[in-house]
Design a protein around this motif. Structure first.
Motif, mmCIF file in Angstrom:
data_model
loop_
_atom_site.group_PDB
_atom_site.id
_atom_site.type_symbol
_atom_site.label_atom_id
_atom_site.label_comp_id
_atom_site.label_asym_id
_atom_site.label_seq_id
_atom_site.Cartn_x
_atom_site.Cartn_y
_atom_site.Cartn_z
ATOM 1 N N ASP A 1 1.805 -48.808 -44.873
ATOM 2 C CA ASP A 1 0.651 -48.033 -44.099
ATOM 3 C C ASP A 1 0.250 -46.826 -44.926
ATOM 4 O O ASP A 1 -1.100 -46.523 -45.001
ATOM 5 C CB ASP A 1 1.024 -47.493 -42.868
ATOM 6 C CG ASP A 1 0.931 -48.475 -41.742
ATOM 7 O OD1 ASP A 1 0.813 -49.769 -42.179
ATOM 8 O OD2 ASP A 1 1.414 -48.129 -40.633
ATOM 9 N N ASN A 2 1.074 -46.176 -45.965
ATOM 10 C CA ASN A 2 0.773 -45.322 -46.689
ATOM 11 C C ASN A 2 -0.114 -45.779 -47.808
ATOM 12 O O ASN A 2 -1.171 -45.001 -48.243
ATOM 13 C CB ASN A 2 1.722 -44.653 -47.388
ATOM 14 C CG ASN A 2 2.758 -43.801 -46.385
ATOM 15 O OD1 ASN A 2 2.209 -43.410 -45.376
ATOM 16 N ND2 ASN A 2 4.062 -43.437 -46.640
ATOM 17 N N VAL B 1 -4.140 -39.667 -37.523
ATOM 18 C CA VAL B 1 -3.358 -40.840 -37.879
ATOM 19 C C VAL B 1 -2.150 -41.166 -36.893
ATOM 20 O O VAL B 1 -1.841 -40.107 -36.160
ATOM 21 C CB VAL B 1 -2.774 -40.927 -39.378
ATOM 22 C CG1 VAL B 1 -3.917 -40.891 -40.048
ATOM 23 C CG2 VAL B 1 -1.848 -39.830 -39.485
ATOM 24 N N PHE C 1 2.085 -43.698 -40.603
ATOM 25 C CA PHE C 1 1.521 -42.866 -41.701
ATOM 26 C C PHE C 1 2.500 -41.568 -42.056
ATOM 27 O O PHE C 1 2.677 -40.636 -41.358
ATOM 28 C CB PHE C 1 0.073 -42.279 -41.864
ATOM 29 C CG PHE C 1 -0.857 -43.389 -41.617
ATOM 30 C CD1 PHE C 1 -1.374 -44.216 -42.754
ATOM 31 C CD2 PHE C 1 -1.147 -44.052 -40.311
ATOM 32 C CE1 PHE C 1 -2.279 -45.179 -42.555
ATOM 33 C CE2 PHE C 1 -2.229 -45.064 -40.221
ATOM 34 C CZ PHE C 1 -2.647 -45.530 -41.288
ATOM 35 N N VAL D 1 0.340 -39.278 -47.295
ATOM 36 C CA VAL D 1 -0.876 -39.540 -46.815
ATOM 37 C C VAL D 1 -1.725 -38.053 -46.535
ATOM 38 O O VAL D 1 -2.879 -37.861 -46.894
ATOM 39 C CB VAL D 1 -1.188 -40.586 -45.586
ATOM 40 C CG1 VAL D 1 -2.655 -40.489 -45.256
ATOM 41 C CG2 VAL D 1 -0.596 -41.762 -45.944
ATOM 42 N N THR E 1 -0.974 -35.827 -37.400
ATOM 43 C CA THR E 1 -0.505 -36.939 -37.028
ATOM 44 C C THR E 1 -0.233 -36.770 -35.185
ATOM 45 O O THR E 1 0.086 -35.763 -34.820
ATOM 46 C CB THR E 1 0.994 -37.465 -37.482
ATOM 47 O OG1 THR E 1 0.864 -37.305 -38.960
ATOM 48 C CG2 THR E 1 1.770 -38.388 -36.544
ATOM 49 N N GLY F 1 -3.572 -46.049 -46.122
ATOM 50 C CA GLY F 1 -4.005 -44.800 -45.669
ATOM 51 C C GLY F 1 -4.549 -43.950 -47.160
ATOM 52 O O GLY F 1 -5.663 -43.389 -47.054
#
Length: 228
Positions: free
Chosen positions: A53-54, A78, A82, A86, A99, A57
């Protein structure tokens, strides 16, 4: 809001552009979206499902910074998928990445404040059948499909119409109650009145078997009983 979604790939998609998401157990590609507060897509990126996912992102932040005026995007929300890389990359573009943590006491699906908008966008795009499964050979073509679908969503919002669903409605129609004085009959065939014919008794299949020299079980001669 940033989020990713793993979708299965069709059989003709090249294997060098796909992967397997071990967490979601999905083999295909990973689609990342960056949406605004109204759920409109700002940027889209398509990677192999095995990508972290990074990676998605960071690519989304670069495209958001390139597609928007400087300083217009200040905060990005996010999920916990993440990590810190990110947030550090967003700081280079002047974007504060926050986050949205899930409450440990919650069980099942619970919409997260503000961040549920991107989840709603994924559900709206799923009404377009082309996006349910990735059929494109190139990831760039898959990204353009998502942009086309979002253009349709924006046009329907401006005209006040709803997006048609690709899901069949015959099953829903067959479960409806019969027509009566309080319920008028609807147009179209009633599936409950349809008779089901056995495959062995279809006239077309029986005719083909006869032309090929096959005989039905009723025409087969019976075996004589063994002599004693």
């Amino acid at each position: 809001m940033l989020d990713t979604q793993s979708v299965r790939a069709a059989a003709g998609v090249p294997s060098n552009t796909t992967g397997r998401d071990a967490a979601k157990k999905v083999s295909g590609r990973k689609r990342g979206l960056a949406v605004d507060a109204l759920g409109l897509v700002i940027a889209v990126v398509v990677l192999a499902a095995s990508a972290h996912d990074n990676t998605a992102g960071i690519a989304l932040l670069d495209r958001v910074a390139a597609a928007t005026p400087p300083g217009s995007v200040r905060t990005a929300l996010v999920d916990q998928g993440f990590k810190g890389s990110v947030a550090s990359h967003g700081a280079t573009h002047g974007i504060d990445v926050k986050t949205v943590e899930r409450n440990p006491a919650d069980t099942g699906f619970v919409p997260q404040p503000k961040r549920w908008v991107v989840e709603q966008t994924y559900g709206t795009l799923a009404l377009h059948r082309r996006l349910v499964r990735d059929h494109e050979h190139h990831p760039s073509s898959s990204e353009s499909r998502a942009s086309w679908a979002m253009t349709d969503v924006m046009a329907r919002r401006l005209t006040g119409t709803s997006s048609p669903s690709w899901r069949p409605t015959d099953r829903r129609r067959s479960r409806q109650a019969p027509a009566g004085p309080d319920r008028p009959a609807r147009d179209g065939p009633d599936l409950r009145d349809r008779t089901v014919t056995s495959p062995d008794r279809r006239p077309d299949r029986q005719a083909r078997r006869t032309r090929r020299g096959h005989r039905s079980p009723a025409d087969q001669p019976r075996n004589p009983s063994p002599a004693r």
